[in-house]
Design a protein around this motif. Sequence first.
Motif, short mmCIF file in Angstrom:
data_model
loop_
_atom_site.label_atom_id
_atom_site.label_comp_id
_atom_site.label_asym_id
_atom_site.label_seq_id
_atom_site.Cartn_x
_atom_site.Cartn_y
_atom_site.Cartn_z
N MET A 142 -0.15 6.87 1.17
CA MET A 142 -1.50 6.63 0.67
C MET A 142 -1.46 5.82 -0.63
SD MET A 142 -4.29 9.43 -0.66
CE MET A 142 -5.86 8.94 -1.36
N VAL A 143 -0.52 6.18 -1.50
CA VAL A 143 -0.39 5.51 -2.80
C VAL A 143 0.31 4.16 -2.64
CG1 VAL A 143 0.61 5.65 -5.10
CG2 VAL A 143 -0.41 7.69 -4.06
N ALA A 144 1.42 4.18 -1.88
CA ALA A 144 2.23 2.96 -1.76
C ALA A 144 1.66 1.96 -0.77
CB ALA A 144 3.65 3.34 -1.34
N GLY A 145 0.86 2.45 0.18
CA GLY A 145 0.37 1.58 1.25
C GLY A 145 -0.43 0.39 0.76
N ARG A 146 -1.31 0.60 -0.20
CA ARG A 146 -2.12 -0.51 -0.69
C ARG A 146 -1.26 -1.50 -1.47
NH1 ARG A 146 -7.19 0.16 0.67
NH2 ARG A 146 -7.86 2.25 1.22
N GLY A 147 -0.21 -0.99 -2.11
CA GLY A 147 0.74 -1.88 -2.78
C GLY A 147 1.48 -2.74 -1.77
N ILE A 148 1.85 -2.13 -0.64
CA ILE A 148 2.51 -2.88 0.44
C ILE A 148 1.58 -3.95 0.99
CG2 ILE A 148 3.47 -2.69 2.78
CD1 ILE A 148 4.38 0.16 2.02
#
Length: 343
Positions: A142-148
């Motif tokens: 959830m946190v890293a996904g938007r960064g990806i």
Amino acid sequence: MKKWSKLTKYQAFWPFVILLAIIVFNGIITGGSFFQMKIVDGHLYGRVIDIIRNGSKLMILAAGMTMVLATGGTDISVGSVMAISGAVACSIISGSLFPAVGGSVAVAICAAVAAGVLCGLWNGFLVAKIKIQPIVATMILMVAGRGIAQLITSGKIITVNSGAYYFINGGYILGLPFPVFIVLFVVIILILFTKKTAFGLFLESTGCNSLASKFAGIHVDKIKLLVYTCCGTLAAVAGLIESAGIKGADCNNAGLMIEMDAILAVAIGGTSLNGGRFSIPASIAGALIIQSITTTVYALGIAPEITQVVKAVLVVIICLFQSKEFREQIENLLHKGKAVQGA
């Protein structure tokens, strides 16, 4: 009377009754205009159609979330997976990713769905194999996904101009929006898979008591891995619908906080967050209830800043109404009141 009692025992009964009540209420407050439909260029338009179209993403997410919650888990990363899916698809179509494929829409869709499968596998691996608590495991993505997703788009909002891709959200078949057929396909496949095979029983057993299920010979870890993968895949499909609707990839806002609505839709549908018995049709009704409530709030002209509060109050009332214990307490109070009046 017996038939009525039997009918009310179905998990999907009360969600659909509540949905019908909300729709009727909308019709009353709008003076009947809520039910008005018109055909323009062979396409059907109207508020009911808008609810179904706008709620298509939530219905697809709720279907996947139902199976995850049935195992006693949760997936709060679906919004981020939607962002990744849209980023992959739009980047390929625009040519900034895999330029060799020439912006193929088919390749873009397959790649986006594959990204959702990988995200689901990652969540399932953390939950089933590493034994991390579901809410913590999915919070990672959830946190890293938007960064990806931002890395895929190089931090830009990518817009696409492809009629074939836009058809995913804006297309029509037999006068109905194309997302309706996507939802029908997903729901039918999942219902057949969970009701016509032993998988549905294995799923409920895992949610009721995973340890006992394991001793009974059920591959609990494989069940969990499969449902998280399925949830990620369906989140990718929802991401395609959303990005096709806005004709681009907005990694910051795509699917933002939609995971809360997905979990809420399943809860309204009567599936326990502790796992066990589940109903995909009931969750679909829950998703439509949430979308209908949003339409109702707008129809009443309620200020946007208090819209979420109104929705929260309505959802609490609905959940209380669905609680068997709460209904029994109300009935007992009514009986006591009648007894006092009779005395």
